[in-house]
Write a protein that holds these residues in place. Structure first.
Motif, mmCIF file in Angstrom:
data_model
loop_
_atom_site.group_PDB
_atom_site.id
_atom_site.type_symbol
_atom_site.label_atom_id
_atom_site.label_comp_id
_atom_site.label_asym_id
_atom_site.label_seq_id
_atom_site.Cartn_x
_atom_site.Cartn_y
_atom_site.Cartn_z
ATOM 1 N N LEU A 1 0.776 -0.780 0.189
ATOM 2 C CA LEU A 1 0.327 0.102 0.233
ATOM 3 C C LEU A 1 1.085 1.516 0.151
ATOM 4 C CD1 LEU A 1 -2.834 -0.691 2.516
ATOM 5 C CD2 LEU A 1 -2.844 -0.763 0.209
ATOM 6 N N ALA A 2 1.779 1.198 0.933
ATOM 7 C CA ALA A 2 3.064 2.736 0.905
ATOM 8 C C ALA A 2 3.958 2.464 -0.365
ATOM 9 C CB ALA A 2 3.682 2.248 2.022
ATOM 10 N N ARG B 1 1.023 4.260 -2.943
ATOM 11 C CA ARG B 1 0.931 5.601 -2.669
ATOM 12 C C ARG B 1 1.656 6.703 -2.880
ATOM 13 N NH1 ARG B 1 -0.863 9.666 -2.586
ATOM 14 N NH2 ARG B 1 -2.254 11.118 -0.962
ATOM 15 N N ARG B 2 2.747 5.783 -2.600
ATOM 16 C CA ARG B 2 4.008 7.668 -2.966
ATOM 17 C C ARG B 2 4.241 7.469 -4.529
ATOM 18 N NH1 ARG B 2 7.440 2.666 -0.461
ATOM 19 N NH2 ARG B 2 8.581 1.924 -1.902
ATOM 20 N N GLN B 3 3.668 6.721 -4.710
ATOM 21 C CA GLN B 3 4.360 7.272 -6.844
ATOM 22 C C GLN B 3 3.251 8.347 -7.228
ATOM 23 O OE1 GLN B 3 6.297 4.805 -7.677
ATOM 24 N NE2 GLN B 3 6.044 4.215 -6.304
ATOM 25 N N ASP C 1 -2.886 8.557 -9.243
ATOM 26 C CA ASP C 1 -4.098 7.488 -9.626
ATOM 27 C C ASP C 1 -2.807 6.650 -9.992
ATOM 28 O OD1 ASP C 1 -6.733 5.463 -9.580
ATOM 29 O OD2 ASP C 1 -6.060 6.269 -11.254
ATOM 30 N N HIS D 1 -8.837 -2.691 -1.188
ATOM 31 C CA HIS D 1 -7.981 -2.065 -0.690
ATOM 32 C C HIS D 1 -7.057 -1.811 -1.908
ATOM 33 C CE1 HIS D 1 -9.242 -1.058 3.248
ATOM 34 N NE2 HIS D 1 -7.841 -2.563 3.983
ATOM 35 N N LEU E 1 -4.304 1.321 -5.946
ATOM 36 C CA LEU E 1 -4.869 2.047 -5.053
ATOM 37 C C LEU E 1 -6.521 1.639 -5.497
ATOM 38 C CD1 LEU E 1 -2.897 4.064 -2.662
ATOM 39 C CD2 LEU E 1 -3.442 1.650 -2.011
ATOM 40 N N ARG F 1 -6.834 3.416 -0.123
ATOM 41 C CA ARG F 1 -5.779 5.086 -0.342
ATOM 42 C C ARG F 1 -6.552 5.968 2.036
ATOM 43 N NH1 ARG F 1 -4.477 9.350 -3.996
ATOM 44 N NH2 ARG F 1 -4.052 11.580 -2.810
ATOM 45 N N ARG F 2 -7.494 6.345 1.572
ATOM 46 C CA ARG F 2 -7.744 6.531 2.840
ATOM 47 C C ARG F 2 -6.545 5.329 3.957
ATOM 48 N NH1 ARG F 2 -12.621 6.677 0.592
ATOM 49 N NH2 ARG F 2 -13.238 4.521 1.537
ATOM 50 N N ILE G 1 -4.249 3.664 3.881
ATOM 51 C CA ILE G 1 -2.752 4.195 4.223
ATOM 52 C C ILE G 1 -2.001 5.716 4.476
ATOM 53 C CG2 ILE G 1 -2.543 4.523 1.297
ATOM 54 C CD1 ILE G 1 0.256 2.430 3.787
ATOM 55 N N ASP G 2 -2.873 6.201 4.318
ATOM 56 C CA ASP G 2 -2.598 7.597 4.355
ATOM 57 C C ASP G 2 -2.668 7.653 5.942
ATOM 58 O OD1 ASP G 2 -2.187 8.301 2.023
ATOM 59 O OD2 ASP G 2 -4.134 9.872 1.941
#
Length: 170
Positions: free
Chosen positions: A66-67, A70-72, A75, A106, A123, A128-129, A131-132
């Protein structure tokens, strides 16, 4: 009056080195003071980190996937091969992690726009929610774990670990 230098109390690593010094005085066992301590610290840190991931229903591997997604930014979607390369695990491990995260809603698998046979992993809004929120808790935990170090000690440790990791190609 001169100050006495700060004495570090003996720990298990020092006890082990002292035992080897008695049993094999011909060998220098002092590298264990670093390697042994690093090993024990790494194991303890993993336990502390995993505890936070579990609060979000995640294992270490799921958090990592997930991380990574997300860090990419935006979308972005990655191929399973990209995820394998960036998370440094086998493609089989990535497949297991993605399957679990997909079942939980997820992540989703999408068709590649360039290759109809290929799938991309992205994601979902709930991912996204999650992992944030989990990443914010993760960083707070890392700050807590490093709070025993002064800013100077932390900077020294960062530099030292960088030198060691580069020598090991990690």
């Amino acid at each position: 009056m001169t100050e006495k230098p700060y004495a570090v109390p003996a720990d298990r690593a020092q006890q082990i080195v002292d035992q080897w010094r008695t049993e094999r005085p011909d060998l220098d066992a002092t590298p264990f003071l670093v390697i042994g301590r690093l090993h024990r610290v790494a194991a303890a840190l993993t336990t502390e980190l995993v505890r936070v991931y579990a609060q979000f229903g995640l294992g270490e591997g799921e958090f990592d996937v997930l991380a990574t997604l997300r860090r990419q930014g935006g979308d972005c979607a990655l191929t399973p091969s990209d995820l394998s390369e960036q998370t440094v695990v086998t493609s089989g491990a990535v497949t297991k992690r993605v399957d679990r995260l997909e079942a939980l809603g997820h992540v989703e698998r999408r068709r590649s726009g360039t290759d109809g046979r290929s799938r991309l992993v992205a994601l979902t809004p709930s991912g996204r929610r999650l992992i944030d929120e989990a990443f914010a808790a993760h960083l707070a935990n890392e700050h807590r774990l490093l709070s025993v170090l002064s800013p100077e000690e932390r900077a020294d440790l960062e530099r030292t670990l960088l030198v060691l990791s580069r020598s090991l190609d990690v």
